[in-house]
Scaffold this motif. Structure first.
Motif, PDB file in Angstrom:
ATOM      1  N   ILE A  17       0.860  -1.194   0.000  1.00  9.79           N
ATOM      2  CA  ILE A  17       0.000   0.000   0.000  1.00  9.79           C
ATOM      3  C   ILE A  17       0.895   1.243   0.000  1.00  9.79           C
ATOM      4  N   GLN A  18       0.282   2.388  -0.303  1.00 10.19           N
ATOM      5  CA  GLN A  18       1.052   3.627  -0.335  1.00 10.19           C
ATOM      6  C   GLN A  18       1.498   3.992   1.084  1.00 10.19           C
ATOM      7  N   LYS A  19       2.746   4.383   1.225  1.00  9.40           N
ATOM      8  CA  LYS A  19       3.279   4.724   2.556  1.00  9.40           C
ATOM      9  C   LYS A  19       2.672   6.026   3.059  1.00  9.40           C
ATOM     10  N   SER A  20       2.692   7.042   2.210  1.00  9.52           N
ATOM     11  CA  SER A  20       2.009   8.282   2.569  1.00  9.52           C
ATOM     12  C   SER A  20       1.472   8.896   1.286  1.00  9.52           C
ATOM     13  N   GLY A  21       0.404   9.652   1.422  1.00  9.77           N
ATOM     14  CA  GLY A  21      -0.231  10.206   0.234  1.00  9.77           C
ATOM     15  C   GLY A  21      -1.720   9.971   0.287  1.00  9.77           C
ATOM     16  N   ARG A  22      -2.359  10.232  -0.810  1.00  7.12           N
ATOM     17  CA  ARG A  22      -3.822  10.227  -0.845  1.00  7.12           C
ATOM     18  C   ARG A  22      -4.462   8.881  -0.511  1.00  7.12           C
ATOM     19  N   LEU A  23      -3.774   7.782  -0.886  1.00 10.08           N
ATOM     20  CA  LEU A  23      -4.422   6.471  -0.721  1.00 10.08           C
ATOM     21  C   LEU A  23      -4.019   5.771   0.572  1.00 10.08           C
ATOM     22  N   VAL A  59       5.010   1.537   0.586  1.00  6.02           N
ATOM     23  CA  VAL A  59       5.893   1.946  -0.510  1.00  6.02           C
ATOM     24  C   VAL A  59       5.329   3.156  -1.256  1.00  6.02           C
ATOM     25  N   ARG A  60       6.057   3.636  -2.258  1.00  5.96           N
ATOM     26  CA  ARG A  60       5.517   4.663  -3.153  1.00  5.96           C
ATOM     27  C   ARG A  60       4.523   3.995  -4.095  1.00  5.96           C
ATOM     28  N   ASP A  61       3.470   4.700  -4.410  1.00  9.77           N
ATOM     29  CA  ASP A  61       2.439   4.061  -5.248  1.00  9.77           C
ATOM     30  C   ASP A  61       2.971   3.602  -6.608  1.00  9.77           C
ATOM     31  N   ASP A  62       3.961   4.337  -7.134  1.00 10.16           N
ATOM     32  CA  ASP A  62       4.532   3.981  -8.446  1.00 10.16           C
ATOM     33  C   ASP A  62       5.167   2.582  -8.431  1.00 10.16           C
ATOM     34  N   ASP A  63       5.614   2.148  -7.249  1.00  9.50           N
ATOM     35  CA  ASP A  63       6.323   0.865  -7.154  1.00  9.50           C
ATOM     36  C   ASP A  63       5.385  -0.329  -7.052  1.00  9.50           C
ATOM     37  N   ARG A  80      -6.103   3.211 -10.263  1.00 10.37           N
ATOM     38  CA  ARG A  80      -6.247   2.571 -11.583  1.00 10.37           C
ATOM     39  C   ARG A  80      -5.362   3.279 -12.613  1.00 10.37           C
ATOM     40  N   ASN A  81      -5.151   4.608 -12.409  1.00 11.99           N
ATOM     41  CA  ASN A  81      -4.294   5.361 -13.316  1.00 11.99           C
ATOM     42  C   ASN A  81      -2.872   4.806 -13.330  1.00 11.99           C
ATOM     43  N   GLU A  82      -2.342   4.508 -12.139  1.00 12.24           N
ATOM     44  CA  GLU A  82      -0.966   4.015 -12.036  1.00 12.24           C
ATOM     45  C   GLU A  82      -0.865   2.572 -12.550  1.00 12.24           C
ATOM     46  N   PHE A 107     -12.568   4.755  -3.282  1.00 10.13           N
ATOM     47  CA  PHE A 107     -11.948   5.995  -2.789  1.00 10.13           C
ATOM     48  C   PHE A 107     -10.823   6.401  -3.758  1.00 10.13           C
ATOM     49  N   GLY A 108     -10.272   7.598  -3.569  1.00  6.99           N
ATOM     50  CA  GLY A 108      -9.216   8.081  -4.482  1.00  6.99           C
ATOM     51  C   GLY A 108      -9.734   8.337  -5.879  1.00  6.99           C
ATOM     52  N   SER A 109     -11.012   8.725  -5.981  1.00  5.49           N
ATOM     53  CA  SER A 109     -11.589   8.935  -7.316  1.00  5.49           C
ATOM     54  C   SER A 109     -11.005  10.167  -7.997  1.00  5.49           C
ATOM     55  N   CYS A 110     -10.696  10.038  -9.245  1.00  6.05           N
ATOM     56  CA  CYS A 110     -10.217  11.156 -10.060  1.00  6.05           C
ATOM     57  C   CYS A 110     -10.320  10.740 -11.526  1.00  6.05           C
ATOM     58  N   ARG A 111     -10.067  11.711 -12.422  1.00  2.97           N
ATOM     59  CA  ARG A 111     -10.115  11.392 -13.844  1.00  2.97           C
ATOM     60  C   ARG A 111      -8.817  11.818 -14.494  1.00  2.97           C
ATOM     61  N   SER A 136       2.150  12.681 -17.224  1.00  4.90           N
ATOM     62  CA  SER A 136       2.897  11.661 -16.480  1.00  4.90           C
ATOM     63  C   SER A 136       2.385  10.283 -16.869  1.00  4.90           C
ATOM     64  N   TYR A 137       1.450  10.245 -17.804  1.00  3.37           N
ATOM     65  CA  TYR A 137       0.830   8.970 -18.213  1.00  3.37           C
ATOM     66  C   TYR A 137       0.996   8.752 -19.717  1.00  3.37           C
ATOM     67  N   PRO A 138       2.271   8.652 -20.168  1.00  5.24           N
ATOM     68  CA  PRO A 138       2.523   8.586 -21.619  1.00  5.24           C
ATOM     69  C   PRO A 138       1.932   7.342 -22.300  1.00  5.24           C
ATOM     70  N   LEU A 176      -4.270  14.165 -13.986  1.00  6.58           N
ATOM     71  CA  LEU A 176      -5.343  13.759 -13.073  1.00  6.58           C
ATOM     72  C   LEU A 176      -6.087  14.990 -12.578  1.00  6.58           C
ATOM     73  N   VAL A 177      -7.404  14.873 -12.535  1.00  5.49           N
ATOM     74  CA  VAL A 177      -8.241  15.979 -12.084  1.00  5.49           C
ATOM     75  C   VAL A 177      -9.226  15.433 -11.064  1.00  5.49           C
ATOM     76  N   SER A 178      -9.354  16.098  -9.904  1.00  9.02           N
ATOM     77  CA  SER A 178     -10.491  15.762  -9.046  1.00  9.02           C
ATOM     78  C   SER A 178     -11.407  16.972  -8.915  1.00  9.02           C
ATOM     79  N   GLU A 196     -11.395   7.008 -16.113  1.00 10.35           N
ATOM     80  CA  GLU A 196     -12.059   7.227 -14.824  1.00 10.35           C
ATOM     81  C   GLU A 196     -11.291   6.397 -13.815  1.00 10.35           C
ATOM     82  N   SER A 197     -10.718   7.035 -12.806  1.00  8.44           N
ATOM     83  CA  SER A 197      -9.865   6.283 -11.890  1.00  8.44           C
ATOM     84  C   SER A 197     -10.376   6.303 -10.453  1.00  8.44           C
ATOM     85  N   GLU A 198      -9.996   5.292  -9.721  1.00  6.23           N
ATOM     86  CA  GLU A 198     -10.197   5.219  -8.271  1.00  6.23           C
ATOM     87  C   GLU A 198      -9.184   4.208  -7.761  1.00  6.23           C
TER      88      GLU A 198
HETATM   89  P1  ATP Z   1       3.969   8.664  -3.882  1.00  4.62           P
HETATM   90  O1  ATP Z   1       4.866   9.373  -2.937  1.00  4.62           O
HETATM   91  O2  ATP Z   1       3.415   7.408  -3.263  1.00  4.62           O
HETATM   92  O3  ATP Z   1       4.582   8.419  -5.240  1.00  4.62           O
HETATM   93  P2  ATP Z   1       2.137  10.427  -5.325  1.00  4.62           P
HETATM   94  O4  ATP Z   1       2.493  11.856  -5.141  1.00  4.62           O
HETATM   95  O5  ATP Z   1       2.472   9.761  -6.612  1.00  4.62           O
HETATM   96  O6  ATP Z   1       2.707   9.616  -4.068  1.00  4.62           O
HETATM   97  P3  ATP Z   1      -0.622  10.982  -4.502  1.00  4.62           P
HETATM   98  O7  ATP Z   1      -0.641  12.413  -4.879  1.00  4.62           O
HETATM   99  O8  ATP Z   1      -0.720  10.620  -3.062  1.00  4.62           O
HETATM  100  O9  ATP Z   1       0.592  10.190  -5.171  1.00  4.62           O
HETATM  101  O10 ATP Z   1      -1.820  10.278  -5.296  1.00  4.62           O
HETATM  102  C1  ATP Z   1      -2.019   8.903  -5.220  1.00  4.62           C
HETATM  103  C2  ATP Z   1      -3.217   8.542  -6.085  1.00  4.62           C
HETATM  104  O11 ATP Z   1      -4.376   9.249  -5.638  1.00  4.62           O
HETATM  105  C3  ATP Z   1      -3.135   8.894  -7.544  1.00  4.62           C
HETATM  106  O12 ATP Z   1      -2.353   7.989  -8.288  1.00  4.62           O
HETATM  107  C4  ATP Z   1      -4.592   8.853  -7.944  1.00  4.62           C
HETATM  108  O13 ATP Z   1      -4.992   7.505  -8.178  1.00  4.62           O
HETATM  109  C5  ATP Z   1      -5.328   9.339  -6.687  1.00  4.62           C
HETATM  110  N1  ATP Z   1      -5.847  10.726  -6.797  1.00  4.62           N
HETATM  111  C6  ATP Z   1      -7.086  11.135  -6.447  1.00  4.62           C
HETATM  112  N2  ATP Z   1      -7.273  12.438  -6.688  1.00  4.62           N
HETATM  113  C7  ATP Z   1      -6.143  12.900  -7.207  1.00  4.62           C
HETATM  114  C8  ATP Z   1      -5.706  14.190  -7.656  1.00  4.62           C
HETATM  115  N3  ATP Z   1      -6.492  15.263  -7.616  1.00  4.62           N
HETATM  116  N4  ATP Z   1      -4.434  14.299  -8.090  1.00  4.62           N
HETATM  117  C9  ATP Z   1      -3.611  13.241  -8.098  1.00  4.62           C
HETATM  118  N5  ATP Z   1      -3.971  12.012  -7.703  1.00  4.62           N
HETATM  119  C10 ATP Z   1      -5.222  11.823  -7.259  1.00  4.62           C
END
Ligand code: ATP
Ligand code: ZN
Length: 304
Positions: A17-23, A59-63, A80-82, A107-111, A136-138, A176-178, A196-198
């Motif tokens: 799971i993500q160590k710190s951040g939105r999720l 960990v970091r979500d990218d990993d 879902r985006n990552e 949770f973590g919904s965004c587009r 960031s999503y090539p 990404l937009v919320s 559409e991500s979550e």
């Molecule tokens: P890490 O340090 O783990 O790499 P990060 O900066 O990449 O963190 P966060 O900004 O915490 O990641 O976002 C984690 C996830 O939250 C995103 O990949 C996405 O799925 C979701 N999310 C929801 N709303 C948003 C938003 N407005 N902007 C970015 N991500 C969002």
């Protein structure tokens, strides 16, 4: 990875799971609601499962997709985006799929959206021909451009994508937009949704053939029991049997009424699972239709 305790005999399930951040927080809350509890390592990178043999790696979500692909972790909670970006990248490089989405977690919904300078007019994907798009999503974007038969340049940036048009490194962005506030602050407007991500629970494409299979089945069942009732409330009341039809009609977002008891005066004790919040308005309408002793209860989990 040296931080991972050497319990290679796969008796335990390991979730990234993500160590710190939105999720981070909602992911832990969901797993706790599934009955998991942990003891954190001193470096706070590993949580040893106490109630169940299910450990967490922070960990970091990218990993997270890579950790699943390499078998270091069995499951992961990630956007879902990552997951989609790394899956698309594998697909574009003809590398076999290594993970799949098992559950959407709500949770973590965004587009992931295309956003253009405010003053531009959007008439459809064709306007993108010959332009440069920062993202960031090539891989997801490139696949979308191909599907829409657009020839545009993709400029990969790892952060601060929204300032690229001002800096002149790109003409528009895909990000990404919320709420849309960041776009507005940069004089950009969202015009087209690409994904559409979550947050999702991700796992490997192949099933486990050891103890982890059963652990995962149990975890999924518990997770379903939590997710299903996340936005539900239990509604209980007493009503004369003659009012039941009228009351049922008012309960459009609820399961059929269940009778739990009948009293001597001909009234019934009734209950139902209501999907979504029970509003004061609805309670008052039910009261006018004959319901008494109305009670709304929070539902934490369910097992069908
Ligand atoms: P890490 O340090 O783990 O790499 P990060 O900066 O990449 O963190 P966060 O900004 O915490 O990641 O976002 C984690 C996830 O939250 C995103 O990949 C996405 O799925 C979701 N999310 C929801 N709303 C948003 C938003 N407005 N902007 C970015 N991500 C969002
Ligand atoms: Zn990240």
């Amino acid at each position: 990875m040296s931080i991972v305790p050497n319990n290679a005999a796969r008796e335990r399930l390991r979730i990234a799971i993500q160590k710190s951040g939105r999720l981070a927080e909602p992911a832990r809350a969901l797993l706790a609601a599934c009955g998991l509890s942990w003891r954190e390592s001193r470096d706070k990178l590993f949580c040893y499962g106490e109630t169940l043999p299910i450990d967490l790696l922070l960990v970091r979500d990218d990993d997270i997709p890579g950790l699943i692909a390499d078998g270091v972790c069995d499951l992961g909670i990630v956007g879902r985006n990552e997951l989609g970006e790394q899956a698309s990248e594998r697909e574009r490089n003809r590398v076999p799929a290594a993970y799949k989405e098992l559950r959407a977690l709500g949770f973590g919904s965004c587009r992931l959206m295309l956003a253009i300078p405010e003053e531009w007019e959007w008439t459809g994907a064709a306007v993108l021909n010959g332009l440069r798009i920062a993202t960031s999503y090539p891989a997801i974007l490139s696949s979308w451009l191909e599907r829409n038969q657009v020839q545009a340049g993709v400029v990969e940036l790892s952060g601060s994508v929204e300032i690229a048009p001002k800096l002149g490194t790109a003409d528009l962005i895909c990000d990404l937009v919320s709420s849309g506030a960041t776009l507005k602050a940069n004089q950009l407007k969202p015009v087209e949704s690409i994904l559409e991500s979550e947050a999702v629970l991700a796992g490997p494409v192949r099933d486990f053939d050891d103890a982890r299979g059963e652990l995962m089945a149990m975890l999924l069942r518990r997770m379903d029991g939590v997710l299903k009732v996340k936005h539900s409330q239990l509604l209980m009341f007493r009503a004369p049997s003659a009012s039941v039809d009228a009351l049922s009609k008012l309960l459009r977002d609820a399961e059929p009424l269940t009778r739990t008891a009948a009293s001597d005066d001909g009234s019934l004790d009734l209950q139902t699972m209501h999907h979504g919040e029970v509003s004061w308005n609805l309670l008052e309408e039910l009261e006018r239709a004959g319901a008494r002793n109305l009670m709304v209860l929070k539902v934490e989990r369910s097992l069908a």
